[in-house]
Design a protein around this motif. Structure first.
Motif, short mmCIF file in Angstrom:
data_model
loop_
_atom_site.label_atom_id
_atom_site.label_comp_id
_atom_site.label_asym_id
_atom_site.label_seq_id
_atom_site.Cartn_x
_atom_site.Cartn_y
_atom_site.Cartn_z
N SER A 17 15.55 4.52 -1.42
CA SER A 17 14.49 4.63 -0.43
C SER A 17 13.15 4.23 -1.03
O SER A 17 12.95 4.28 -2.25
CB SER A 17 14.43 6.06 0.10
OG SER A 17 14.13 6.96 -0.96
N LEU A 18 12.27 3.82 -0.14
CA LEU A 18 10.89 3.50 -0.49
C LEU A 18 10.00 3.86 0.68
O LEU A 18 10.47 3.91 1.83
CB LEU A 18 10.72 2.00 -0.78
CG LEU A 18 11.26 1.43 -2.09
CD1 LEU A 18 11.15 -0.10 -2.07
CD2 LEU A 18 10.52 2.00 -3.28
N ARG A 19 8.73 4.08 0.39
CA ARG A 19 7.75 4.29 1.45
C ARG A 19 6.60 3.32 1.23
O ARG A 19 5.99 3.31 0.17
CB ARG A 19 7.23 5.72 1.46
CG ARG A 19 6.34 6.01 2.67
CD ARG A 19 5.72 7.37 2.63
NE ARG A 19 4.60 7.45 1.68
CZ ARG A 19 3.73 8.45 1.64
NH1 ARG A 19 3.85 9.46 2.50
NH2 ARG A 19 2.76 8.46 0.75
N LEU A 20 6.32 2.54 2.26
CA LEU A 20 5.19 1.63 2.23
C LEU A 20 4.01 2.27 2.95
O LEU A 20 4.19 2.95 3.96
CB LEU A 20 5.54 0.30 2.90
CG LEU A 20 6.78 -0.42 2.37
CD1 LEU A 20 6.93 -1.77 3.09
CD2 LEU A 20 6.73 -0.60 0.88
N SER A 21 2.81 1.99 2.45
CA SER A 21 1.59 2.51 3.06
C SER A 21 0.67 1.35 3.41
O SER A 21 0.63 0.34 2.70
CB SER A 21 0.85 3.45 2.11
OG SER A 21 1.65 4.54 1.73
N CYS A 22 -0.06 1.51 4.49
CA CYS A 22 -1.03 0.50 4.91
C CYS A 22 -2.28 1.22 5.37
O CYS A 22 -2.26 1.90 6.40
CB CYS A 22 -0.46 -0.36 6.02
SG CYS A 22 -1.65 -1.55 6.70
N ALA A 23 -3.36 1.04 4.61
CA ALA A 23 -4.62 1.67 4.95
C ALA A 23 -5.51 0.67 5.66
O ALA A 23 -5.72 -0.45 5.17
CB ALA A 23 -5.30 2.18 3.68
N ALA A 24 -6.03 1.08 6.81
CA ALA A 24 -6.89 0.21 7.62
C ALA A 24 -8.35 0.56 7.41
O ALA A 24 -8.69 1.71 7.14
CB ALA A 24 -6.53 0.35 9.10
N SER A 25 -9.20 -0.46 7.58
CA SER A 25 -10.64 -0.26 7.36
C SER A 25 -11.33 0.35 8.58
O SER A 25 -12.50 0.72 8.51
CB SER A 25 -11.31 -1.58 7.00
OG SER A 25 -11.12 -2.53 8.03
N LEU A 26 -10.61 0.42 9.71
CA LEU A 26 -11.16 1.03 10.92
C LEU A 26 -10.33 2.25 11.29
O LEU A 26 -9.19 2.39 10.86
CB LEU A 26 -11.14 0.03 12.09
CG LEU A 26 -11.96 -1.23 11.96
CD1 LEU A 26 -11.82 -2.07 13.23
CD2 LEU A 26 -13.41 -0.92 11.68
N ARG A 27 -10.91 3.10 12.14
CA ARG A 27 -10.14 4.22 12.65
C ARG A 27 -8.97 3.69 13.47
O ARG A 27 -9.08 2.70 14.18
CB ARG A 27 -11.02 5.11 13.50
CG ARG A 27 -12.13 5.79 12.70
CD ARG A 27 -13.01 6.62 13.61
NE ARG A 27 -12.24 7.69 14.27
CZ ARG A 27 -12.73 8.50 15.18
NH1 ARG A 27 -13.99 8.38 15.57
NH2 ARG A 27 -12.00 9.45 15.72
N ILE A 28 -7.83 4.38 13.37
CA ILE A 28 -6.63 3.90 14.04
C ILE A 28 -6.84 3.75 15.53
O ILE A 28 -6.31 2.83 16.16
CB ILE A 28 -5.46 4.84 13.71
CG1 ILE A 28 -4.92 4.53 12.31
CG2 ILE A 28 -4.35 4.74 14.75
CD1 ILE A 28 -3.72 5.33 11.89
N PHE A 29 -7.63 4.62 16.14
CA PHE A 29 -7.82 4.54 17.59
C PHE A 29 -8.70 3.36 17.99
O PHE A 29 -8.83 3.06 19.17
CB PHE A 29 -8.37 5.85 18.13
CG PHE A 29 -7.38 6.98 18.08
CD1 PHE A 29 -7.73 8.22 17.58
CD2 PHE A 29 -6.07 6.80 18.51
CE1 PHE A 29 -6.81 9.25 17.51
CE2 PHE A 29 -5.15 7.82 18.44
CZ PHE A 29 -5.53 9.06 17.95
#
Length: 115
Positions: A17-29
Motif C-alpha cells: 500500500s501507499l498513500r499519495l498526498s496533494c496539497a493545493a494552494s487554495l482552499r478546497i472549496f
C-alpha cells in the motif's frame, strides 16, 4: 491559478500500500474538483479518482475496491489511498484541480509496484 504539490510515491511490493498526498494552494472549496490521474509509459493519462467540492467521488473501475480518495479540508489536501497494489498500477500519478474552465496539474509522483 492553483499550485499543487504531490508527495508519497515510491516503490511498493505487489499487495502493498501507499498513500499519495496533494496539497493545493487554495482552499478546497475554491476548487470545483480535485483528482488523481495516472500515466504509464506508452499509455494515455487516465482518471483514477476524483472528488468534487461537495464531496462526491468517482473511482475508476480498474482500481475500485483498492483505491479511495479523501480530503482534509483544513489542510487543503487530497489523498489517494492505495492498497492491494498490482504491478499494473505502476505509473506516474498526477494530481489535478478543476476551477472554472481550467485544469491545473501537479508535477507528478512516481509509483512503482514491483517485487
Amino acid at each position: 491559478q492553483v499550485q499543487l504539490v504531490e508527495s508519497g510515491g515510491g516503490l511498493a511490493q505487489p499487495g502493498g500500500s501507499l498513500r499519495l498526498s496533494c496539497a493545493a494552494s487554495l482552499r478546497i472549496f475554491s476548487i470545483d474538483a480535485m483528482g488523481w490521474y495516472r500515466q504509464a509509459p506508452g499509455k494515455q493519462r487516465e482518471l483514477v479518482a476524483r472528488i468534487t467540492n461537495f464531496g462526491n467521488t468517482n473511482i475508476a473501475d480498474s482500481v475500485k475496491g483498492r483505491f479511495t480518495i479523501s480530503r482534509d479540508i483544513a489542510k487543503s489536501t487530497v489523498y489517494l489511498h492505495m492498497i492491494s497494489l498490482k504491478p499494473e498500477d505502476t505509473a506516474m500519478y498526477y494530481c489535478s484541480a478543476e476551477r472554472g474552465s481550467s485544469t491545473y496539474w501537479g508535477q507528478g509522483t512516481q509509483v512503482t509496484v514491483s517485487s
